[in-house]
Design a protein around this motif. Structure first.
Motif, mmCIF file in Angstrom:
data_model
loop_
_atom_site.group_PDB
_atom_site.id
_atom_site.type_symbol
_atom_site.label_atom_id
_atom_site.label_comp_id
_atom_site.label_asym_id
_atom_site.label_seq_id
_atom_site.Cartn_x
_atom_site.Cartn_y
_atom_site.Cartn_z
ATOM 1 N N TRP A 36 14.907 -20.133 20.729
ATOM 2 C CA TRP A 36 15.541 -21.344 21.259
ATOM 3 C C TRP A 36 14.935 -22.603 20.649
ATOM 4 O O TRP A 36 15.636 -23.606 20.456
ATOM 5 C CB TRP A 36 15.429 -21.383 22.782
ATOM 6 C CG TRP A 36 16.468 -20.534 23.442
ATOM 7 C CD1 TRP A 36 16.295 -19.344 24.075
ATOM 8 C CD2 TRP A 36 17.871 -20.808 23.503
ATOM 9 N NE1 TRP A 36 17.483 -18.853 24.531
ATOM 10 C CE2 TRP A 36 18.476 -19.732 24.195
ATOM 11 C CE3 TRP A 36 18.665 -21.848 23.042
ATOM 12 C CZ2 TRP A 36 19.843 -19.680 24.430
ATOM 13 C CZ3 TRP A 36 20.039 -21.792 23.277
ATOM 14 C CH2 TRP A 36 20.614 -20.726 23.963
ATOM 15 N N LEU A 37 13.655 -22.558 20.328
ATOM 16 C CA LEU A 37 13.039 -23.693 19.641
ATOM 17 C C LEU A 37 13.663 -23.877 18.261
ATOM 18 O O LEU A 37 13.922 -25.011 17.821
ATOM 19 C CB LEU A 37 11.524 -23.481 19.521
ATOM 20 C CG LEU A 37 10.734 -24.632 18.870
ATOM 21 C CD1 LEU A 37 10.892 -25.909 19.690
ATOM 22 C CD2 LEU A 37 9.256 -24.252 18.755
ATOM 23 N N THR A 47 16.986 -25.447 18.725
ATOM 24 C CA THR A 47 16.831 -26.864 19.060
ATOM 25 C C THR A 47 16.510 -27.689 17.820
ATOM 26 O O THR A 47 17.101 -28.763 17.591
ATOM 27 C CB THR A 47 15.719 -27.045 20.105
ATOM 28 O OG1 THR A 47 16.029 -26.254 21.260
ATOM 29 C CG2 THR A 47 15.570 -28.494 20.503
ATOM 30 N N ILE A 48 15.592 -27.211 17.022
ATOM 31 C CA ILE A 48 15.216 -27.942 15.800
ATOM 32 C C ILE A 48 16.389 -27.995 14.826
ATOM 33 O O ILE A 48 16.681 -29.043 14.222
ATOM 34 C CB ILE A 48 13.991 -27.280 15.141
ATOM 35 C CG1 ILE A 48 12.759 -27.434 16.052
ATOM 36 C CG2 ILE A 48 13.721 -27.887 13.767
ATOM 37 C CD1 ILE A 48 11.547 -26.669 15.568
ATOM 38 N N VAL A 70 11.451 -17.946 23.421
ATOM 39 C CA VAL A 70 11.153 -19.369 23.289
ATOM 40 C C VAL A 70 11.225 -19.796 21.825
ATOM 41 O O VAL A 70 11.753 -20.865 21.493
ATOM 42 C CB VAL A 70 9.772 -19.694 23.887
ATOM 43 C CG1 VAL A 70 9.373 -21.135 23.575
ATOM 44 C CG2 VAL A 70 9.776 -19.467 25.394
ATOM 45 N N ALA A 91 17.980 -28.027 24.826
ATOM 46 C CA ALA A 91 18.287 -26.919 23.917
ATOM 47 C C ALA A 91 19.787 -26.652 23.881
ATOM 48 O O ALA A 91 20.354 -26.383 22.809
ATOM 49 C CB ALA A 91 17.535 -25.660 24.355
#
Length: 681
Positions: free
Chosen positions: A17-18, A21-22, A14, A204
């Motif tokens: 992937w965060l 995404t950011i 997680v 994402a």
């Protein structure tokens, strides 16, 4: 093992992937500054080579024109306003020539005797940035001409309008798609938590895709058009794959604890996702066989984005499910219709009749494809409200009489030569059905001749293409090149036709090999290829009716230009084969599970479709929403892809998977599994 690994490292997964995404949110916006206009033809095509020679011999700069309507041509106020604008523009540094009716040569009066034109040519030596700045200054000054209506256009202005519209459509498409997806997923899952998981993966994937495309933009061109196409594909597949895993987890939760249910879901549904994702990635890679710049950009970007969406579904979804504990409700808590099982049961009652009627029906839908007009999009691909499109339409109808642009013939010989004059005479004598007018261009360096041939008919009509082929076939003792918009279409068609077998071979091999690996059968993959071809043909036939014939103008909010973009059938061929594999794999994986338990084909097909039908239906609805969301945009070329994929999904999930699949499998029975039957896993 894989599910256990993802569960154990769920926070790491997680977190990664965060971070993606950011990073995509922060840096992905830089991609929009690097988007480029990508040509359709290869640099070594005859039209491209000829145009480069023409540009070197007679350099011409960017053209900006205005069509001024609503007053008599010699109205004193109009004369004064146009003259003032022309003088001011002529004084701008970088302006090469201004043609208007009052202060220069070349200005024209429209066919309605209530309109005039002003045409401005810029210095061809201008670099892109100063050229665009000057185009804006000229545009602004022309718009201030005092008249009831002033529309400003030009090729470069249309290209920039296309780019701006593309970015606008992307934002609109994503907004519409995500809002509608949330509602659809909530209705399917009966809760926001389960519905939010596929959307989280889609977000994402989209932001990660921006990073991937940003990286690719440093290696190759990423066009505005390919950005839209690739993004809608990434969103649709991310939701599709995530939905499959979440739905299987909810089903397994009916009789297993959360950890065991997750392991089974990843092992069973995850395998189908991996095979499907690999299939779509490889079929997109098959586009590189065409080698055209636009298709190559879609191939590279699409393959990378699909691989990212597949990876996100296989890692992020299990990690997020693991973090939710047992808060995602079992499937028994949700009721969902059984469209596919009902269709399958009907097909199994009379498989021969259903197979025949369904096949004939699809062929009827495909029939309009025989009269398809495939050509390159131009300013007509812009929405009717766009100023560049409006200027183009008025210029064509009132000043150019809807005549097609000329076919340019470059000869490496001077016009004084007898063999050049002989060629001109042959063109006039042998091509009366295609040729309207023949002109020799002036101001061409010694030793060269440029003929501008105006075909009969209108823009995009067949005489222009026939003229190109006929002149290219004429033998000459000197080198010649045939170029112009019609020649570009001819080259593009020929290139695609010549390379289509290679691309088709890649797609078909991927389909056969991956389905063979899943089922151990050669019959099932060949049947899948046949059904996919029927879906493709029927979809393209519907597209001809909607876009070329114009039957979809009112409900789809566009103005038909009498054809389909030449790129559309190629992209739909690859996308339809790739996405059809989704539903083929989803259904066959479950049918194979049932056949493993009891080797009865009819029972396995019906039970497999009964178990997987709801999720396939939901996946089709969701991905259809994504494509229709992008169809809400203004670009006709992107709208064609969005509508085409939505039509293909509708046909595939109802007629093909609901009727043809069970009918064919029922007719073939045990032959389906030849040569060695389902492979257990």
């Amino acid at each position: 093992m894989f599910a256990a690994w993802v569960t154990k490292l769920r926070w790491v997964v997680v977190g990664l992937w965060l971070a993606v995404t950011i990073a995509g949110a922060v840096f992905g916006g830089g991609l929009f500054d690097r988007l480029a206009t990508t040509g359709t033809n290869r640099a070594d095509s005859q039209s491209a080579v000829g145009q480069r020679h023409v540009d070197e011999l007679t350099p011409t700069g960017s053209h900006v024109y205005a069509v001024v309507e609503g007053l008599a041509p010699y109205d004193p106020k109009l004369v004064a306003s146009v003259s003032a604008a022309a003088q001011e523009i002529r004084a701008m540094p970088g302006v090469k020539e201004v043609n208007d009716l009052y202060t220069g040569v070349g200005g024209r009066i429209g066919a309605d005797n209530r309109s005039v034109s002003v045409e401005v040519e810029l210095d061809p030596a201008l670099a892109e940035a100063p050229r665009e700045a000057l185009e804006d200054r000229v545009h602004d000054r022309l718009e201030r001409i005092q008249a009831p209506s002033v529309h400003v256009g030009g090729d470069k202005l249309a290209e920039r309008a296309f780019a701006d519209q593309s970015v606008h459509d992307l934002a609109i498409g994503e907004s519409v798609a995500f809002a509608a997806l949330l509602v659809a997923l909530y209705l399917f899952f009966g809760g926001f938590l389960a519905a939010a998981l596929p959307l989280a993966v889609a977000v994402a994937s989209v932001l990660g895709s921006l990073l991937v495309l940003l990286g690719l933009s440093h290696v190759t061109k990423v066009s505005e058009y390919s950005l839209n196409v690739v993004t809608l594909l990434g969103i649709g597949l991310a939701v599709d794959y995530s939905l499959l895993i979440v739905a299987r987890y909810r089903e397994e939760r009916q009789h297993r604890d959360p950890d065991e249910a997750l392991r089974v879901a990843v092992r069973r549904a995850g395998r189908a996702v991996a095979i499907s994702g690999l299939a779509v990635t490889l079929t997109l890679a098959g586009l590189t066989a065409f080698a055209e710049p636009l298709l190559a950009a879609v191939a590279l970007g699409g393959a990378a984005v699909v691989a990212l969406a597949t990876l996100a579904a296989l890692t992020l979804v299990p990690a997020l499910i693991s973090l939710t504990g047992d808060r995602i409700r079992p499937a028994a808590a949700v009721r969902w219709g059984g469209l596919l099982p009902r269709l399958a049961a009907r097909a199994q009652r009379n498989p021969a009749r259903v197979a025949l009627l369904a096949t004939v029906g699809l062929l009827v839908l495909a029939a309009p494809l025989l009269g398809a007009n495939l050509a390159n999009s131009d300013a007509r691909a812009l929405p009717g409200s766009n100023e560049a499109r409006q200027a183009y339409d008025v210029m064509e109808s009132k000043f150019l009489n809807d005549a097609p642009p000329p076919v340019s013939v470059l000869l490496q010989a001077g016009p004084e030569r007898a063999d050049v004059r002989d060629l001109m005479n042959r063109i006039a004598a042998q091509l009366p059905g295609e040729l309207l007018r023949q002109d020799v261009r002036s101001d061409v360096p010694a030793g060269w001749t440029i003929l501008d041939l105006t075909p009969k008919g209108k823009v995009g009509d067949r005489p222009g293409y026939d003229l190109v082929r006929a002149i290219r076939a004429m033998p000459t003792p000197f080198a010649k090149w045939v170029t112009g918009p019609a020649a570009e279409v001819v080259d593009y068609r020929d290139s695609i036709a010549g390379r289509l077998p290679g691309a088709a071979l890649v797609v078909l091999l991927v389909t056969v090999l991956l389905l063979f690996a899943l089922t151990g059968s050669l019959v099932i993959p060949l049947k899948a290829v046949l059904m996919n071809l029927l879906t493709l043909a029927a979809t393209l036939g519907v597209m001809v009716v909607l876009f070329q014939w114009g039957w979809g103008q009112v409900p789809l909010f566009f103005d038909s230009w009498g054809g389909l973009d030449l790129t559309t059938p190629v992209l739909l061929f690859v996308f339809i084969f790739g996405l059809s594999m989704d539903y083929e794999v989803f259904l066959l994986a479950r049918i194979k599970e049932e056949y493993d338990l009891r080797p009865d084909t009819g029972r396995a097909v019906l039970r497999g479709i009964t178990h997987s039908g709801p999720v396939v239906t939901a996946a089709a609805v969701c991905i259809g929403i994504v494509f229709l969301g992008f169809a809400a945009g203004g670009l006709v070329a992107v709208k064609e892809i969005g509508v085409g994929m939505a039509v293909a999904i509708l046909i595939d999930v109802t007629v093909v998977r609901g009727l043809l699949l069970p009918a064919f499998m029922g007719l073939l029975d045990r032959v389906n599994w030849w040569p060695r039957g389902p492979v257990k896993y």
